[in-house]
Design a protein around this motif. Sequence first.
Motif, PDB file in Angstrom:
ATOM      1  N   GLU A 113     -36.350  59.344 -53.223  1.00  0.00           N
ATOM      2  CA  GLU A 113     -36.379  60.664 -53.860  1.00  0.00           C
ATOM      3  C   GLU A 113     -35.857  61.729 -52.904  1.00  0.00           C
ATOM      4  N   ASN A 114     -36.227  61.593 -51.668  1.00  0.00           N
ATOM      5  CA  ASN A 114     -35.802  62.563 -50.650  1.00  0.00           C
ATOM      6  C   ASN A 114     -34.281  62.605 -50.534  1.00  0.00           C
ATOM      7  N   GLU A 115     -33.656  61.439 -50.637  1.00  0.00           N
ATOM      8  CA  GLU A 115     -32.204  61.377 -50.441  1.00  0.00           C
ATOM      9  C   GLU A 115     -31.446  62.230 -51.457  1.00  0.00           C
ATOM     10  N   ALA A 146     -33.448  70.328 -52.801  1.00  0.00           N
ATOM     11  CA  ALA A 146     -34.231  71.541 -52.548  1.00  0.00           C
ATOM     12  C   ALA A 146     -34.918  71.493 -51.191  1.00  0.00           C
ATOM     13  N   HIS A 147     -34.848  70.346 -50.495  1.00  0.00           N
ATOM     14  CA  HIS A 147     -35.551  70.283 -49.210  1.00  0.00           C
ATOM     15  C   HIS A 147     -34.677  70.631 -48.002  1.00  0.00           C
ATOM     16  N   PRO A 148     -33.320  70.507 -48.053  1.00  0.00           N
ATOM     17  CA  PRO A 148     -32.548  70.794 -46.832  1.00  0.00           C
ATOM     18  C   PRO A 148     -32.769  72.209 -46.288  1.00  0.00           C
ATOM     19  N   VAL A 185     -36.352  71.561 -44.576  1.00  0.00           N
ATOM     20  CA  VAL A 185     -36.533  70.447 -43.628  1.00  0.00           C
ATOM     21  C   VAL A 185     -35.351  70.335 -42.647  1.00  0.00           C
ATOM     22  N   HIS A 186     -34.148  70.653 -43.122  1.00  0.00           N
ATOM     23  CA  HIS A 186     -32.965  70.371 -42.313  1.00  0.00           C
ATOM     24  C   HIS A 186     -32.319  71.635 -41.718  1.00  0.00           C
ATOM     25  N   LEU A 187     -33.137  72.625 -41.431  1.00  0.00           N
ATOM     26  CA  LEU A 187     -32.586  73.854 -40.827  1.00  0.00           C
ATOM     27  C   LEU A 187     -32.024  73.585 -39.438  1.00  0.00           C
ATOM     28  N   GLU A 207     -35.767  64.562 -38.985  1.00  0.00           N
ATOM     29  CA  GLU A 207     -36.333  65.714 -39.703  1.00  0.00           C
ATOM     30  C   GLU A 207     -37.063  65.246 -40.962  1.00  0.00           C
ATOM     31  N   ASP A 208     -36.474  64.292 -41.668  1.00  0.00           N
ATOM     32  CA  ASP A 208     -37.121  63.757 -42.872  1.00  0.00           C
ATOM     33  C   ASP A 208     -38.374  62.963 -42.522  1.00  0.00           C
ATOM     34  N   LYS A 209     -38.271  62.176 -41.457  1.00  0.00           N
ATOM     35  CA  LYS A 209     -39.374  61.265 -41.106  1.00  0.00           C
ATOM     36  C   LYS A 209     -40.683  62.023 -40.904  1.00  0.00           C
TER      37      LYS A 209
HETATM   38 FE    FE Z   1     -33.586  64.856 -46.058  1.00  0.00          FE
END
Ligand code: FE
Length: 343
Positions: free
Chosen positions: A155-157, A161-163, A166-168, A285-287
Amino acid sequence: MKVMDHPVFRRFWYPVMPLERLQAGPQRFELLGQGLALFMDAAGQPAALEDRCCHRSARLSLGSVREGILACAYHGWQYDRSGQCVLMPQLPGQPPGPQRRVKAFACEARYGYAWVALEDPLYGIPRIPEAENPAFRLVHEFYEVWNTAALRWMENELDMAHPSFVHLGTFGTPEHLTAHDAVIEEFHGGFHYRGRLGVAVAHHASKWEKRQDPNERRLDCTWYAPFAVRLGIHYPDGPAHIVVNIQVPLANDRSQMVQFCLVEDRGQGVDLDKILAFDRAVTLEDKRILEGTDPDVPLDMHTERHMPSDQPGIAMRRILKRIIESDTSARAAGAPPPSAPSG
Ligand code: FE
Ligand code: FES
């Protein structure tokens, strides 16, 4: 939904082991609780047997391989890739007979990995078009255990809406909170996902350079049930970057994270160190977030709350629910294993 509760997850192909590790000798892998002894046969093809000798239950993965035959480390009984014992060294003139055998599983080589299906697979091994395209180079990235449910990773992949949260530290930007023009197109056993996402990076090989310039990724992705995703990332300038991430379910809350990428080489050469460093930073970052999520992923629409950008994850849940229900009812009726539900 917990993977160990549903035997249908035994009916998919998973890349359990890099082929190069099998060159060193047999290896053990535990897929959905099933111990496997993996080894190379005489033709150089991977083979998978139950990791339990039929003599005194020693792990066959502790043994050795000679000319494609796996010998148990305890008393030396020898097995071929079909699981048949072909020689007991203590009784050299006596054929071991059909009772002396162990279970063998479907096993094939693809993309540099040994793929295994524990039961009759519903679908083929995911086909990655770029892996057959000479303009792309396949690069192995990660092979490691993550303490998270496979579906949370999937789902994360495709969660755009998460970058921006989470990925700043890598490509996310607070100005682009979700993707534009997102479209899902279902096919038998998965779906395509397309969209556009504003990012703070020029392209993959550029890593963190030019991140003050606004840029856009065009996404052309594919999800293959249950736990494989191909992320096609295209930039206005710079090479295309295809990430293939597969979560091999080990247990409800653990999966083997397998990631390789296909890097487009436009003749200028590509800086693989930069690409690997970038993808490493993104996955870490995701982990941090994913390892803290609940391994029991509800497939119904009521237990967790949703928003429009969750559509890819919602589609995964809906398709997996259908697959589980079809398999469960067939097993309850004592029917032969059903084929994949259509639609
Ligand atoms: Fe991610
Ligand atoms: Fe394998 Fe005895 S336990 S040969």
